[in-house]
Design a protein around this motif. Structure first.
Motif, short mmCIF file in Angstrom:
data_model
loop_
_atom_site.label_atom_id
_atom_site.label_comp_id
_atom_site.label_asym_id
_atom_site.label_seq_id
_atom_site.Cartn_x
_atom_site.Cartn_y
_atom_site.Cartn_z
N GLU A 44 0.84 -1.20 0.00
CA GLU A 44 0.00 0.00 0.00
C GLU A 44 0.87 1.25 0.00
N THR A 45 0.34 2.31 -0.56
CA THR A 45 1.02 3.60 -0.62
C THR A 45 0.41 4.52 0.43
N LEU A 46 1.26 5.25 1.14
CA LEU A 46 0.80 6.21 2.15
C LEU A 46 0.46 7.53 1.46
N LEU A 47 -0.81 7.91 1.52
CA LEU A 47 -1.27 9.18 0.96
C LEU A 47 -1.51 10.18 2.07
N GLN A 48 -1.37 11.45 1.73
CA GLN A 48 -1.73 12.50 2.67
C GLN A 48 -2.76 13.42 2.03
N GLN A 49 -3.61 13.97 2.90
CA GLN A 49 -4.54 15.01 2.48
C GLN A 49 -3.93 16.33 2.92
N ARG A 50 -3.72 17.22 1.97
CA ARG A 50 -3.07 18.49 2.28
C ARG A 50 -3.92 19.32 3.25
N ALA A 51 -3.25 20.05 4.13
CA ALA A 51 -3.93 20.86 5.13
C ALA A 51 -4.81 21.92 4.48
N LYS A 52 -5.85 22.28 5.18
CA LYS A 52 -6.82 23.29 4.71
C LYS A 52 -6.14 24.65 4.48
N GLU A 53 -5.07 24.94 5.21
CA GLU A 53 -4.40 26.24 5.14
C GLU A 53 -3.39 26.35 4.00
N LYS A 54 -3.18 25.29 3.22
CA LYS A 54 -2.20 25.33 2.13
C LYS A 54 -2.61 26.39 1.10
N TYR A 55 -1.61 27.08 0.52
CA TYR A 55 -1.91 28.18 -0.40
C TYR A 55 -2.41 27.70 -1.76
N HIS A 56 -2.20 26.45 -2.09
CA HIS A 56 -2.88 25.86 -3.25
C HIS A 56 -3.15 24.39 -2.98
N SER A 57 -4.14 23.86 -3.64
CA SER A 57 -4.55 22.46 -3.52
C SER A 57 -4.88 22.04 -2.09
N PRO A 58 -5.56 22.92 -1.30
CA PRO A 58 -5.90 22.51 0.06
C PRO A 58 -6.90 21.36 0.06
N LEU A 59 -6.75 20.46 1.03
CA LEU A 59 -7.62 19.32 1.28
C LEU A 59 -7.66 18.30 0.14
N LEU A 60 -6.74 18.40 -0.81
CA LEU A 60 -6.65 17.40 -1.86
C LEU A 60 -5.71 16.28 -1.42
N TRP A 61 -5.95 15.09 -1.91
CA TRP A 61 -5.10 13.94 -1.62
C TRP A 61 -3.90 13.93 -2.55
N THR A 62 -2.78 13.47 -2.03
CA THR A 62 -1.54 13.45 -2.81
C THR A 62 -0.60 12.39 -2.26
N ASN A 63 0.59 12.32 -2.85
CA ASN A 63 1.61 11.36 -2.40
C ASN A 63 2.05 11.67 -0.97
N THR A 64 2.89 10.82 -0.41
CA THR A 64 3.26 10.88 1.00
C THR A 64 3.76 12.26 1.42
N CYS A 65 4.65 12.86 0.64
CA CYS A 65 5.05 14.24 0.88
C CYS A 65 5.75 14.78 -0.35
N CYS A 66 5.82 16.10 -0.42
CA CYS A 66 6.52 16.75 -1.53
C CYS A 66 6.89 18.17 -1.10
N SER A 67 7.89 18.70 -1.77
CA SER A 67 8.32 20.06 -1.45
C SER A 67 9.43 20.47 -2.42
N HIS A 68 10.28 21.39 -1.95
CA HIS A 68 11.37 21.91 -2.76
C HIS A 68 12.70 21.73 -2.03
N GLN A 69 13.74 21.38 -2.77
CA GLN A 69 15.07 21.29 -2.21
C GLN A 69 15.54 22.68 -1.80
N ARG A 70 16.35 22.73 -0.78
CA ARG A 70 16.99 23.98 -0.37
C ARG A 70 18.36 24.07 -1.03
#
Length: 177
Positions: A44-70
């Motif tokens: 099984e794949t671990l999905l997350q539902q993005r927080a309501k406060e996200k500046y885009h795509s709030p409350l949508l389901w997506t992969n385990t995590c994502c972001s940007h490299q520093r």
């Protein structure tokens, strides 16, 4: 709060500068990103539902995590950092592939990313950061594929793109029962 920067890249993933994250999304400039998929021993794949406060795509389901490299951070380090920040656990990650995508949003922002896709495994329950994640669930890839077909509006744009490319790889890596 310190302003977050993204690494601007060309189509060969070579860095060409830094820019504040919001500005890069407003100008739809290509920048480096990553997406982490974590699976358990049931396949099984671990999905997350993005927080309501996200500046885009709030409350949508997506992969385990994502972001940007520093700046100065490699892909695996970035993936592990963000996995801990969002989902509250750490695991070894392996980079699988990368690709470029562009997805405009209703709020005028655009994700234009050179996305590095990574995979790891985990057998516990995440300790989610409620500022980042509203909910989580484990789903079998076949069920995710079916649900995306039936309810595409419930998933992030990048997840739908990645999952289409990633599905065969997930199915090949399901542990034998």
């Amino acid at each position: 709060m310190e302003e977050e920067y993204v690494i601007l890249v060309n189509e060969s993933d070579e860095p060409i500068g830094l820019m504040p994250k919001m500005e890069a999304h407003q100008k739809a400039l290509l920048h480096r990103a990553f997406s982490v998929f974590v699976m358990n021993d049931k396949g099984e794949t671990l999905l997350q539902q993005r927080a309501k406060e996200k500046y885009h795509s709030p409350l949508l389901w997506t992969n385990t995590c994502c972001s940007h490299q520093r700046d100065g951070e490699n892909n695996i380090e970035a993936g592990k950092r963000r996995l801990m920040e969002e989902m509250g656990f750490s695991t070894e990650l392996k980079e699988l592939f990368s690709f470029i995508y562009k997805a405009p949003f209703d709020n005028g922002l655009t994700e234009h990313e050179y996305d590095h896709v990574m995979m790891g495994s985990f057998l516990g329950e995440p300790n989610i950061n409620p500022n980042e994640v509203a909910d989580w669930k484990w789903m079998h890839p076949e069920d995710i594929k079916r649900d995306i077909e039936d309810n595409p509006e419930q998933y992030t744009a990048w997840f739908k793109i990645i999952f289409e490319r990633f599905y065969d790889h997930l199915m090949q890596n399901i542990p034998a029962s």
